[in-house]
Write a protein that holds these residues in place. Sequence first.
Motif, PDB file in Angstrom:
ATOM      1  N   UNK A   1      -8.685  51.046  -4.443  1.00 50.06           N
ATOM      2  CA  UNK A   1      -7.942  51.814  -3.446  1.00 50.06           C
ATOM      3  C   UNK A   1      -6.808  52.553  -4.145  1.00 50.06           C
ATOM      4  N   UNK A   2      -6.779  53.861  -4.001  1.00 51.87           N
ATOM      5  CA  UNK A   2      -5.763  54.652  -4.690  1.00 51.87           C
ATOM      6  C   UNK A   2      -4.354  54.416  -4.169  1.00 51.87           C
ATOM      7  N   UNK A   3      -4.214  53.876  -2.961  1.00 47.32           N
ATOM      8  CA  UNK A   3      -2.888  53.680  -2.388  1.00 47.32           C
ATOM      9  C   UNK A   3      -2.292  52.312  -2.642  1.00 47.32           C
ATOM     10  N   UNK A   4      -2.926  51.500  -3.466  1.00 50.41           N
ATOM     11  CA  UNK A   4      -2.478  50.113  -3.629  1.00 50.41           C
ATOM     12  C   UNK A   4      -1.585  49.857  -4.830  1.00 50.41           C
ATOM     13  N   UNK A   5      -1.063  50.870  -5.443  1.00 55.92           N
ATOM     14  CA  UNK A   5      -0.128  50.649  -6.532  1.00 55.92           C
ATOM     15  C   UNK A   5      -0.812  50.339  -7.840  1.00 55.92           C
ATOM     16  N   UNK A   6      -0.019  49.758  -8.773  1.00 52.99           N
ATOM     17  CA  UNK A   6      -0.559  49.547 -10.110  1.00 52.99           C
ATOM     18  C   UNK A   6      -0.141  48.231 -10.742  1.00 52.99           C
ATOM     19  N   UNK A   7       0.540  47.371 -10.016  1.00 49.07           N
ATOM     20  CA  UNK A   7       0.925  46.094 -10.594  1.00 49.07           C
ATOM     21  C   UNK A   7       0.820  44.986  -9.557  1.00 49.07           C
ATOM     22  N   UNK A   8       0.784  43.745 -10.038  1.00 53.33           N
ATOM     23  CA  UNK A   8       0.652  42.583  -9.158  1.00 53.33           C
ATOM     24  C   UNK A   8       2.002  41.880  -9.081  1.00 53.33           C
ATOM     25  N   UNK A   9       2.532  41.770  -7.870  1.00 58.58           N
ATOM     26  CA  UNK A   9       3.714  40.966  -7.599  1.00 58.58           C
ATOM     27  C   UNK A   9       3.245  39.731  -6.848  1.00 58.58           C
ATOM     28  N   UNK A  10       3.875  38.610  -7.086  1.00 58.15           N
ATOM     29  CA  UNK A  10       3.506  37.382  -6.379  1.00 58.15           C
ATOM     30  C   UNK A  10       4.779  36.636  -6.007  1.00 58.15           C
ATOM     31  N   UNK A  11       4.659  35.793  -5.006  1.00 53.66           N
ATOM     32  CA  UNK A  11       5.766  34.947  -4.577  1.00 53.66           C
ATOM     33  C   UNK A  11       5.189  33.567  -4.272  1.00 53.66           C
ATOM     34  N   UNK A  12       5.632  32.573  -5.023  1.00 53.58           N
ATOM     35  CA  UNK A  12       5.149  31.211  -4.831  1.00 53.58           C
ATOM     36  C   UNK A  12       6.229  30.462  -4.057  1.00 53.58           C
ATOM     37  N   UNK A  13       5.857  29.965  -2.883  1.00 55.19           N
ATOM     38  CA  UNK A  13       6.811  29.270  -2.016  1.00 55.19           C
ATOM     39  C   UNK A  13       6.384  27.814  -1.913  1.00 55.19           C
ATOM     40  N   UNK A  14       7.263  26.915  -2.303  1.00 51.16           N
ATOM     41  CA  UNK A  14       7.020  25.482  -2.152  1.00 51.16           C
ATOM     42  C   UNK A  14       8.148  24.911  -1.309  1.00 51.16           C
ATOM     43  N   UNK A  15       8.067  23.635  -0.997  1.00 49.59           N
ATOM     44  CA  UNK A  15       9.099  23.003  -0.187  1.00 49.59           C
ATOM     45  C   UNK A  15      10.454  23.000  -0.895  1.00 49.59           C
ATOM     46  N   UNK A  16      10.478  23.016  -2.215  1.00 47.05           N
ATOM     47  CA  UNK A  16      11.736  22.903  -2.943  1.00 47.05           C
ATOM     48  C   UNK A  16      12.283  24.221  -3.489  1.00 47.05           C
ATOM     49  N   UNK A  17      11.438  25.245  -3.624  1.00 42.09           N
ATOM     50  CA  UNK A  17      11.936  26.498  -4.196  1.00 42.09           C
ATOM     51  C   UNK A  17      11.016  27.667  -3.894  1.00 42.09           C
ATOM     52  N   UNK A  18      11.554  28.859  -4.131  1.00 42.27           N
ATOM     53  CA  UNK A  18      10.796  30.096  -4.011  1.00 42.27           C
ATOM     54  C   UNK A  18      10.860  30.801  -5.356  1.00 42.27           C
ATOM     55  N   UNK A  19       9.715  31.202  -5.861  1.00 43.16           N
ATOM     56  CA  UNK A  19       9.632  31.842  -7.161  1.00 43.16           C
ATOM     57  C   UNK A  19       9.050  33.246  -6.991  1.00 43.16           C
ATOM     58  N   UNK A  20       9.868  34.255  -7.295  1.00 44.38           N
ATOM     59  CA  UNK A  20       9.422  35.640  -7.223  1.00 44.38           C
ATOM     60  C   UNK A  20       8.875  36.051  -8.580  1.00 44.38           C
ATOM     61  N   UNK A  21       7.660  36.516  -8.608  1.00 43.17           N
ATOM     62  CA  UNK A  21       7.016  36.932  -9.842  1.00 43.17           C
ATOM     63  C   UNK A  21       6.788  38.438  -9.784  1.00 43.17           C
ATOM     64  N   UNK A  22       7.838  39.186 -10.060  1.00 42.73           N
ATOM     65  CA  UNK A  22       7.796  40.641 -10.011  1.00 42.73           C
ATOM     66  C   UNK A  22       7.090  41.156 -11.251  1.00 42.73           C
ATOM     67  N   UNK A  23       6.170  42.102 -11.079  1.00 41.06           N
ATOM     68  CA  UNK A  23       5.366  42.647 -12.180  1.00 41.06           C
ATOM     69  C   UNK A  23       4.682  41.522 -12.957  1.00 41.06           C
ATOM     70  N   UNK A  24       4.145  40.563 -12.223  1.00 37.18           N
ATOM     71  CA  UNK A  24       3.495  39.397 -12.821  1.00 37.18           C
ATOM     72  C   UNK A  24       2.359  39.815 -13.747  1.00 37.18           C
ATOM     73  N   UNK A  25       1.553  40.765 -13.293  1.00 38.79           N
ATOM     74  CA  UNK A  25       0.482  41.337 -14.101  1.00 38.79           C
ATOM     75  C   UNK A  25       0.506  42.842 -13.873  1.00 38.79           C
ATOM     76  N   UNK A  26       0.296  43.598 -14.939  1.00 35.14           N
ATOM     77  CA  UNK A  26       0.241  45.061 -14.841  1.00 35.14           C
ATOM     78  C   UNK A  26      -1.133  45.529 -15.313  1.00 35.14           C
ATOM     79  N   UNK A  27      -2.140  45.491 -14.430  1.00 38.53           N
ATOM     80  CA  UNK A  27      -3.489  45.871 -14.850  1.00 38.53           C
ATOM     81  C   UNK A  27      -3.647  47.363 -15.122  1.00 38.53           C
ATOM     82  N   UNK A  28      -2.735  48.173 -14.631  1.00 37.74           N
ATOM     83  CA  UNK A  28      -2.798  49.620 -14.848  1.00 37.74           C
ATOM     84  C   UNK A  28      -1.550  50.072 -15.583  1.00 37.74           C
TER      85      UNK A  28
END
Length: 163
Positions: A89-116
């Motif tokens: 999909x051409x409108x979906x950007x070019x990198x993977x951001x993720x956010x892992x949420x657990x009971x004890x913390x939130x981890x933001x993974x900005x630009x976790x993978x850059x496939x393009x």
Amino acid sequence: MFAMMLHTACNSYQGNIGAALVLGGVDPSGAHLFTIHPHGSTDKLPYVTMGSGSLAAMAVFESGWHANMERDEALSLVVAAVSAGIFNDLGSGSNVDACVITASRTEYLRNFVKPNERATKERTYGFRRGTTAWTKEKVRNLVVEETVTPVPAPAQGEAMDIS
């Protein structure tokens, strides 16, 4: 269980703004993942996708998701799903951001993978101000002559079979 926020997209149509949201979190009863559609409906599901690349991402989730995934396995699945959205999909950007949420913390993974990953251009292109010609003249009356030719009604014949 990990709640993963997959995609947030905003589109502008006729001056109105709509948002397709994925909302994840953990409370005393466990991890939860919701979608909030632009028209207002909501869903609570074990995995969700939204946005223009969501069909490709959903196909990856449907084939790879299972309950009680480990963190690394879940992140690999998210990377594969978002990457499918990016490459299909051409409108979906070019990198993977993720956010892992657990009971004890939130981890933001900005630009976790850059496939393009953007490659360095071979040359730099600079254009002197005024290079592109433009005019203030308004263009009107583009249709100089118009002829309307009526199409004759079809001859009466056998009716089309619609059975």
